[in-house]
Design a protein around this motif. Structure first.
Motif, PDB file in Angstrom:
ATOM      1  N   PRO A 237      30.665  58.644  64.609  1.00 47.10           N
ATOM      2  CA  PRO A 237      31.715  59.276  63.794  1.00 47.10           C
ATOM      3  C   PRO A 237      31.390  60.719  63.452  1.00 47.10           C
ATOM      4  CG  PRO A 237      30.315  57.910  62.415  1.00 47.10           C
ATOM      5  CD  PRO A 237      29.841  57.696  63.833  1.00 47.10           C
ATOM      6  N   ALA A 238      32.424  61.454  63.062  1.00 52.34           N
ATOM      7  CA  ALA A 238      32.216  62.800  62.542  1.00 52.34           C
ATOM      8  C   ALA A 238      31.599  62.699  61.150  1.00 52.34           C
ATOM      9  CB  ALA A 238      33.546  63.533  62.473  1.00 52.34           C
ATOM     10  N   SER A 239      30.882  63.747  60.770  1.00 52.37           N
ATOM     11  CA  SER A 239      30.303  63.783  59.423  1.00 52.37           C
ATOM     12  C   SER A 239      31.092  64.766  58.561  1.00 52.37           C
ATOM     13  CB  SER A 239      28.832  64.192  59.482  1.00 52.37           C
ATOM     14  OG  SER A 239      28.688  65.458  60.098  1.00 52.37           O
ATOM     15  N   VAL A 240      30.998  64.580  57.250  1.00 51.22           N
ATOM     16  CA  VAL A 240      31.744  65.405  56.302  1.00 51.22           C
ATOM     17  C   VAL A 240      30.776  65.965  55.280  1.00 51.22           C
ATOM     18  CG1 VAL A 240      33.679  65.457  54.698  1.00 51.22           C
ATOM     19  CG2 VAL A 240      33.707  63.848  56.597  1.00 51.22           C
ATOM     20  N   PRO A 249      32.710  65.046  65.976  1.00 51.89           N
ATOM     21  CA  PRO A 249      32.077  63.755  66.293  1.00 51.89           C
ATOM     22  C   PRO A 249      31.133  63.902  67.484  1.00 51.89           C
ATOM     23  CG  PRO A 249      34.341  63.795  67.070  1.00 51.89           C
ATOM     24  CD  PRO A 249      34.149  65.045  66.273  1.00 51.89           C
ATOM     25  N   GLY A 250      30.365  62.855  67.761  1.00 55.75           N
ATOM     26  CA  GLY A 250      29.385  62.907  68.831  1.00 55.75           C
ATOM     27  C   GLY A 250      29.996  62.993  70.213  1.00 55.75           C
ATOM     28  N   ASN A 251      31.222  62.502  70.385  1.00 53.99           N
ATOM     29  CA  ASN A 251      31.887  62.546  71.685  1.00 53.99           C
ATOM     30  C   ASN A 251      32.925  63.661  71.723  1.00 53.99           C
ATOM     31  OD1 ASN A 251      33.465  60.883  69.759  1.00 53.99           O
ATOM     32  ND2 ASN A 251      34.901  60.781  71.447  1.00 53.99           N
ATOM     33  N   LEU A 254      40.202  65.469  71.358  1.00 58.32           N
ATOM     34  CA  LEU A 254      41.077  66.575  70.970  1.00 58.32           C
ATOM     35  C   LEU A 254      40.673  67.107  69.595  1.00 58.32           C
ATOM     36  CD1 LEU A 254      43.529  68.334  71.581  1.00 58.32           C
ATOM     37  CD2 LEU A 254      44.980  66.552  70.591  1.00 58.32           C
ATOM     38  N   ALA A 255      40.447  66.196  68.657  1.00 54.74           N
ATOM     39  CA  ALA A 255      40.012  66.614  67.320  1.00 54.74           C
ATOM     40  C   ALA A 255      38.655  67.302  67.395  1.00 54.74           C
ATOM     41  CB  ALA A 255      39.951  65.408  66.393  1.00 54.74           C
ATOM     42  N   GLY A 256      37.750  66.764  68.225  1.00 58.82           N
ATOM     43  CA  GLY A 256      36.419  67.339  68.358  1.00 58.82           C
ATOM     44  C   GLY A 256      36.439  68.755  68.890  1.00 58.82           C
ATOM     45  N   VAL A 257      37.309  69.024  69.860  1.00 55.15           N
ATOM     46  CA  VAL A 257      37.434  70.373  70.417  1.00 55.15           C
ATOM     47  C   VAL A 257      37.932  71.338  69.352  1.00 55.15           C
ATOM     48  CG1 VAL A 257      38.745  71.797  72.039  1.00 55.15           C
ATOM     49  CG2 VAL A 257      37.719  69.650  72.811  1.00 55.15           C
ATOM     50  N   LEU A 258      38.956  70.915  68.598  1.00 55.39           N
ATOM     51  CA  LEU A 258      39.491  71.780  67.535  1.00 55.39           C
ATOM     52  C   LEU A 258      38.436  72.074  66.476  1.00 55.39           C
ATOM     53  CD1 LEU A 258      43.035  70.188  67.086  1.00 55.39           C
ATOM     54  CD2 LEU A 258      42.485  72.359  68.180  1.00 55.39           C
ATOM     55  N   LEU A 259      37.629  71.065  66.158  1.00 58.88           N
ATOM     56  CA  LEU A 259      36.577  71.252  65.145  1.00 58.88           C
ATOM     57  C   LEU A 259      35.441  72.126  65.665  1.00 58.88           C
ATOM     58  CD1 LEU A 259      36.434  67.635  63.700  1.00 58.88           C
ATOM     59  CD2 LEU A 259      37.218  69.674  62.496  1.00 58.88           C
ATOM     60  N   ARG A 260      35.254  72.151  66.981  1.00 61.93           N
ATOM     61  CA  ARG A 260      34.250  73.043  67.566  1.00 61.93           C
ATOM     62  C   ARG A 260      34.746  74.489  67.610  1.00 61.93           C
ATOM     63  NH1 ARG A 260      33.202  68.055  69.636  1.00 61.93           N
ATOM     64  NH2 ARG A 260      31.017  67.554  70.111  1.00 61.93           N
ATOM     65  N   ILE A 261      36.070  74.660  67.639  1.00 58.11           N
ATOM     66  CA  ILE A 261      36.650  75.999  67.638  1.00 58.11           C
ATOM     67  C   ILE A 261      36.668  76.586  66.233  1.00 58.11           C
ATOM     68  CG2 ILE A 261      38.799  77.299  68.007  1.00 58.11           C
ATOM     69  CD1 ILE A 261      39.423  75.301  70.275  1.00 58.11           C
ATOM     70  N   LYS A 262      37.017  75.741  65.251  1.00 62.01           N
ATOM     71  CA  LYS A 262      37.127  76.225  63.877  1.00 62.01           C
ATOM     72  C   LYS A 262      36.716  75.135  62.899  1.00 62.01           C
ATOM     73  CE  LYS A 262      40.404  78.143  60.518  1.00 62.01           C
ATOM     74  NZ  LYS A 262      41.819  78.487  60.235  1.00 62.01           N
ATOM     75  N   LYS A 263      35.992  75.508  61.879  1.00 62.34           N
ATOM     76  CA  LYS A 263      35.594  74.577  60.828  1.00 62.34           C
ATOM     77  C   LYS A 263      36.822  74.243  59.979  1.00 62.34           C
ATOM     78  CE  LYS A 263      31.851  74.055  57.456  1.00 62.34           C
ATOM     79  NZ  LYS A 263      30.748  74.765  56.752  1.00 62.34           N
ATOM     80  N   MET A 264      37.103  72.961  59.816  1.00 66.08           N
ATOM     81  CA  MET A 264      38.314  72.565  59.099  1.00 66.08           C
ATOM     82  C   MET A 264      38.078  71.359  58.206  1.00 66.08           C
ATOM     83  SD  MET A 264      41.457  72.937  61.847  1.00 66.08           S
ATOM     84  CE  MET A 264      40.585  72.454  63.341  1.00 66.08           C
ATOM     85  N   GLU A 266      40.098  67.878  56.604  1.00 70.25           N
ATOM     86  CA  GLU A 266      40.948  66.886  57.235  1.00 70.25           C
ATOM     87  C   GLU A 266      42.426  67.293  57.295  1.00 70.25           C
ATOM     88  OE1 GLU A 266      41.411  62.009  57.275  1.00 70.25           O
ATOM     89  OE2 GLU A 266      40.538  63.012  55.510  1.00 70.25           O
ATOM     90  N   PRO A 267      43.040  67.767  56.205  1.00 71.58           N
ATOM     91  CA  PRO A 267      44.469  68.131  56.298  1.00 71.58           C
ATOM     92  C   PRO A 267      44.728  69.228  57.312  1.00 71.58           C
ATOM     93  CG  PRO A 267      43.768  67.974  54.002  1.00 71.58           C
ATOM     94  CD  PRO A 267      42.523  67.927  54.829  1.00 71.58           C
ATOM     95  N   GLN A 268      43.839  70.221  57.399  1.00 71.66           N
ATOM     96  CA  GLN A 268      44.006  71.305  58.365  1.00 71.66           C
ATOM     97  C   GLN A 268      43.933  70.776  59.795  1.00 71.66           C
ATOM     98  OE1 GLN A 268      40.630  73.445  56.536  1.00 71.66           O
ATOM     99  NE2 GLN A 268      41.962  75.238  56.483  1.00 71.66           N
ATOM    100  N   LEU A 269      43.003  69.870  60.025  1.00 73.15           N
ATOM    101  CA  LEU A 269      42.834  69.299  61.359  1.00 73.15           C
ATOM    102  C   LEU A 269      44.088  68.533  61.779  1.00 73.15           C
ATOM    103  CD1 LEU A 269      41.145  68.544  63.838  1.00 73.15           C
ATOM    104  CD2 LEU A 269      40.194  66.631  62.515  1.00 73.15           C
ATOM    105  N   VAL A 270      44.598  67.711  60.891  1.00 70.33           N
ATOM    106  CA  VAL A 270      45.783  66.904  61.203  1.00 70.33           C
ATOM    107  C   VAL A 270      46.989  67.797  61.465  1.00 70.33           C
ATOM    108  CG1 VAL A 270      47.414  65.219  60.266  1.00 70.33           C
ATOM    109  CG2 VAL A 270      44.956  64.863  59.990  1.00 70.33           C
ATOM    110  N   ILE A 271      47.177  68.829  60.657  1.00 71.25           N
ATOM    111  CA  ILE A 271      48.300  69.746  60.860  1.00 71.25           C
ATOM    112  C   ILE A 271      48.163  70.481  62.191  1.00 71.25           C
ATOM    113  CG2 ILE A 271      49.368  71.884  60.001  1.00 71.25           C
ATOM    114  CD1 ILE A 271      48.800  70.833  57.152  1.00 71.25           C
ATOM    115  N   SER A 272      46.934  70.817  62.578  1.00 75.25           N
ATOM    116  CA  SER A 272      46.704  71.480  63.864  1.00 75.25           C
ATOM    117  C   SER A 272      47.134  70.578  65.019  1.00 75.25           C
ATOM    118  CB  SER A 272      45.227  71.854  64.014  1.00 75.25           C
ATOM    119  OG  SER A 272      44.829  72.768  63.027  1.00 75.25           O
TER     120      SER A 272
END
Length: 295
Positions: A237-240, A249-251, A254-264, A266-272
């Motif tokens: 799982p992803a850590s917070v 997350p370790g794998n 789509l969410a993982g790529v976005l989180l690697r591009i920008k630190k976010m 949870e609400p920002q990630l979902v809206i993205s």
């Protein structure tokens, strides 16, 4: 429209009662993307899934309703007992074989059962795996259903329009409880059904091409996860952190790529991800209006 509004209002009340009872019975799971400990009902959208199937039956959508019920129970079994990945793939595709065949682009009608099986299985599993963040699954399927309703308006397909509006009327009330900070999770019973029922409506009405384009973010998520399948199967799982920012997350995903591009958070990630999905839906509409074949 009045009937659909009544269904939504009724589901708001039923969801509230079901969620409170689930908490009392401790049918809950930890929300792992919060910097504090919180537990939410883990099969919170079960009433929505059941009423969706019944509403489709009452609207005369027999095949779609049957597929909806089947996927609901497959997902519920996964919630309670668990299914292996290959079992999910195979079991999810079976009910789509009852849909009457038609040519798809350059492919003849006799190949339709293969297309239907693969498309239905993918859609059901994709909405079950692009998941895990507050409001993500329910919000995405609401966006897709809304745009597919618009596609149906342009095509003059009243049956499909009614079906997508039923999906919206049944799942939008749950989004009220699932949006950040979530008071309930949908559960696999709902997430399997979400993608599957929309795919069933599209396949029954020759709309698999517009829906397929709208499903591109789900396909991207699937391909990314397969590219790192060892980590994906380990479900790292992803850590917070203490400020609510999520680490990838370790794998790959789509969410993982976005989180690697920008630190976010949870609400920002979902809206993205909502934005990416809406963009795919707009592209699908533009192609349809430009004459790209819908069948």
């Amino acid at each position: 429209m009045l009937k659909l509004l009544c269904i939504s209002v009724l589901l708001l009340a039923i969801d509230y009662i079901w969620i409170e009872e689930s908490k009392r019975k401790k049918v809950v799971a930890r929300d792992i993307h919060k910097p504090y400990e919180v537990f939410c009902p883990r099969i919170g959208a079960l009433p929505n899934s059941l009423i969706l199937s019944l509403a489709l039956i009452s609207a005369g959508m027999g095949k779609e309703a049957l597929i909806s019920l089947y996927l609901l129970f497959i997902g519920l079994f996964d919630d309670v007992a668990g299914l292996k990945n290959m079992e999910k793939v195979l079991l999810a595709g079976i009910p789509f074989l009852i849909i009457e065949g038609h040519p798809v682009l350059f492919l003849p009608a006799f190949l339709f059962p293969v297309i239907s099986f693969l498309f239905g299985s993918f859609s059901s599993n994709a909405t079950n795996t692009l998941a895990g963040y507050n409001g993500l699954e329910t919000g995405l399927i609401s966006i897709v259903s809304g745009f597919m309703a618009i596609v149906s308006v342009f095509q003059g397909n009243e049956a499909a329009l009614t079906s997508y509006l039923i999906v919206l009327s049944c799942y939008l009330p749950f989004l009220f409880f699932n949006i950040y900070p979530a008071r309930a999770f949908p559960g696999n019973a709902a997430t399997f059904q979400m993608g599957g029922v929309v795919a069933a409506i599209a396949l029954s009405n020759g709309q698999e091409i517009p829906l397929g384009i709208m499903m591109i973010p789900y396909l991207a998520d699937f391909l990314l996860k397969m590219a790192s399948f060892r980590s994906t199967f380990r479900k790292i799982p992803a850590s917070v952190d203490e400020n609510g920012y999520i680490s990838p997350p370790g794998n790959l995903s789509l969410a993982g790529v976005l989180l690697r591009i920008k630190k976010m958070r949870e609400p920002q990630l979902v809206i993205s991800i909502y934005g990416i999905e809406a963009f795919s839906c707009i592209i699908s509409l533009i192609l349809l209006l430009s004459g790209f074949p819908a069948k």
